[in-house]
Design a protein around this motif. Structure first.
Motif, PDB file in Angstrom:
ATOM      1  N   GLU A 186       0.810  -1.226   0.000  1.00 42.76           N
ATOM      2  CA  GLU A 186       0.000   0.000   0.000  1.00 42.76           C
ATOM      3  C   GLU A 186       0.840   1.271   0.000  1.00 42.76           C
ATOM      4  N   THR A 239       3.158   2.281  -1.890  1.00 37.97           N
ATOM      5  CA  THR A 239       3.310   2.892  -3.224  1.00 37.97           C
ATOM      6  C   THR A 239       2.137   3.822  -3.521  1.00 37.97           C
ATOM      7  N   GLN A 240       0.916   3.363  -3.246  1.00 39.54           N
ATOM      8  CA  GLN A 240      -0.266   4.199  -3.459  1.00 39.54           C
ATOM      9  C   GLN A 240      -0.266   5.408  -2.536  1.00 39.54           C
ATOM     10  N   ASN A 278       2.419   7.985  -3.622  1.00 37.84           N
ATOM     11  CA  ASN A 278       2.004   8.651  -4.863  1.00 37.84           C
ATOM     12  C   ASN A 278       0.891   9.668  -4.610  1.00 37.84           C
ATOM     13  N   ALA A 279      -0.044   9.327  -3.726  1.00 36.28           N
ATOM     14  CA  ALA A 279      -1.149  10.245  -3.436  1.00 36.28           C
ATOM     15  C   ALA A 279      -0.657  11.491  -2.706  1.00 36.28           C
ATOM     16  N   VAL A 334      -6.975   5.858  -0.169  1.00 32.84           N
ATOM     17  CA  VAL A 334      -6.402   4.508  -0.118  1.00 32.84           C
ATOM     18  C   VAL A 334      -7.055   3.782   1.051  1.00 32.84           C
ATOM     19  N   SER A 362      -7.152  -0.265   2.831  1.00 33.26           N
ATOM     20  CA  SER A 362      -6.815  -1.689   2.855  1.00 33.26           C
ATOM     21  C   SER A 362      -7.102  -2.203   4.257  1.00 33.26           C
TER      22      SER A 362
END
Length: 566
Positions: A393, A395-396, A399-400, A505, A507
């Protein structure tokens, strides 16, 4: 020189490098193994050690936040100068280089100070790496303090024998953190007694010194934490005995299982052997009195500061002197005893071999066994230091948050540490996220709140209580780590608050929320102090590196120059 003697000399020269390589492979195998990991997606994650493969330059390592610059210039240098390679690889290379260089210089140090033979050099160099300080501080995640400790004999050697280039180079590596800066500076000043050292140290301190002075970083510390960070007693030997064996870290959870009362007693025995090494060595004591006095003080002072009176003195110091919190973990300064300890141990092995009319290989081997028994399972207990895979997670999330919203990121639950494989580790967000991840700066030690930024703590408490002051405090992102929320914690008010904002995001473990219309985060501080400071630091470090390379070139020319007979 006869052919047989020449072959013997060459064989002797080959033994020490092979020994150094063998010991580093046995003790520091997680760092050798790190080179087999991919160049991204992995990190060293052990308590205070959070080294991801990619570390952005954010407000924390740029010195723009109000928190104390504890990881400057370490994180700044890893962020700015080394982006092409995995930071995991760079740190692994640093750890291995410093361990091996420290062992080699320890061998040279005892050879030149007490005339130690090869087996004695080997046992002295073993002590440098195989000891409680190494494993305890590594398991605490304080790798840069361990690196500085390993380099102290090298600093003592180069300072004593006027090798200025290597001295500046090793001082630069030690100064990766303020604690290492202090350790290296004390040994260099005692051994060299030179204004060059004082000037170099001023330049090497520039990154965190300029940030503290010009950006007004908070360097205050809670005086009540003096007792929590005092040196810890060990079973059977007490606090003084623990320090004599290079143990006694304040955090009992960082002590390896194989460090028992018997192991601590063996550490005291080794220290007694070192004292024996001073017997009849008047000339050695006279020439190296500074290092030996520092060694004694490095054991006695932390012990005195662990007493009730010493804790009171430290608390008073922290209340009255800005930055005195750097001294409260007094056990780490036992590292200053290492140059003197290796010198006296080498001398003791030679004396005992003479008394017993026995070979130095036999006495050195017996001493080496005692050293190993101080932490019998050290290689196996290094396993938590293996580089671990980061949750996908991230990476997301990165990036955000990298989107230019000019806002801060609030990290929940409150606290600087997160649970990773059942162990606490510094919140990865503080190292992985760009921009301004809000560092609350507090610790929980023995269920007590220590230090902390009052503004950040108040904002965290309001959010947990369901009071939405996020946008007005320039919070554009909220990151929740569900796995690090303590069992039984009521998060219903927080959940109701966050439900009003956009989920970016989500999870099983992580949730990232975007706070719309957040007030832009205004930087009250400047980046100039950190970059000016890093420039001054880099000048000394680069000068030391260049002079060291030139010294090697001259040595190689001399080594291979033809003799008159040729």
């Amino acid at each position: 020189m006869p052919l047989t003697s020449l072959r013997s000399a060459r064989a002797t020269k080959a033994v020490l490098p092979l020994w150094v390589l063998l010991v580093s492979a046995a003790t520091l195998w997680p760092f050798w193994l790190a080179f087999a990991t991919p160049s991204s997606g992995y990190a060293f994650m052990v308590r205070d050690m959070m080294i991801p493969a990619r570390m952005p330059l954010n407000d924390l390592n740029e010195g723009l936040s109000s928190s104390a610059p504890r990881a400057i210039p370490q994180d700044t240098l890893l962020s700015v100068f080394l982006p092409p390679l995995s930071t995991v690889w760079i740190v692994a290379a640093m750890v291995l280089f410093c361990a091996m260089a420290g062992m080699v210089y320890t061998a040279w140090w005892v050879r030149r100070t007490v005339g130690a033979s090869l087996p004695v050099q080997m046992v002295a160099s073993l002590l440098l790496v195989w000891n409680p300080f190494t494993i305890e501080r590594m398991l605490q995640g304080q790798w840069s303090i361990v690196v500085a400790m390993w380099l102290l004999p090298a600093i003592a050697y180069t300072s004593t024998f006027k090798q200025r280039g290597p001295m500046l180079f090793f001082l630069g590596i030690a100064a990766f953190t303020p604690t290492g800066w202090m350790l290296g500076g004390v040994i260099a000043l005692v051994c060299a007694r030179s204004w060059l050292v004082a000037g170099a140290q001023l330049f090497l301190a520039a990154p965190w010194l300029l940030v503290t002075v010009f950006n007004g970083s908070d360097v205050s510390a809670d005086s009540s934490s003096a007792a929590a960070f005092a040196a810890r007693a060990e079973s059977g030997v007490g606090t003084l005995g623990a320090l004599m064996g290079l143990g006694g870290i304040w955090n009992s959870e960082a002590v390896p299982d194989s460090r028992t009362g018997w192991s601590a007693a063996i550490g005291v025995l080794l220290c007694a052997l070192m004292v024996m090494g001073a017997w009849g060595a008047r000339e050695i004591i006279r020439r190296h009195s500074g290092v030996l006095v520092v060694a004694a003080l490095a054991i006695v002072v932390p012990f005195l500061l662990s007493t009730s009176a010493g804790v009171s003195v430290m608390g008073l110091l922290m209340d009255s002197v800005p930055g005195a919190g750097l001294l409260r973990d007094s056990q780490k300064f036992v590292a200053l005893a290492v140059p003197g300890m290796t010198l006296l141990l080498a001398r003791a092995v030679q004396v005992i071999a003479g008394w017993l009319n026995s070979g130095r290989w036999l006495v050195s081997s017996a001493t080496g066994i005692l050293i190993v028994l101080t932490v019998p399972a050290l290689p196996a207990e290094m396993s938590p230091l293996k580089a671990q895979r980061l949750a996908p997670e991230w990476t997301q999330i990165v990036n955000a948050v990298s989107q230019p919203t000019h806002s801060s990121t609030l990290l929940l639950p409150p606290g600087n540490y997160r649970v990773q494989d059942g162990r606490p580790v510094v919140d990865p967000a503080l190292k992985l996220l760009p921009g301004n991840p809000i560092d609350p700066g507090f610790l929980i030690v023995d269920d007590k709140l220590v230090d902390g930024d009052p503004t950040a703590i108040a904002l965290l408490q309001d959010t947990m209580n369901g009071e939405d002051h996020l946008a007005e405090n320039s919070v554009g992102w909220v990151l929740v780590d569900r796995d690090s929320i303590a069992n039984g914690t009521d998060t219903s008010a927080m959940d109701q608050l966050l439900a009003q904002h956009q989920v970016v995001v989500k999870s099983d473990r992580y949730e990232l929320y975007h706070i719309a219309d957040a007030t832009p985060h205004a930087h009250e501080n400047s980046s100039l102090p950190i970059f000016l400071g890093v420039g001054l630091y880099w000048f000394i470090f680069g000068l030391g590196l260049c002079l060291s390379v030139w010294q090697i070139v001259l040595w190689r020319r001399k080594e291979f120059a033809p003799t008159p007979d040729q």
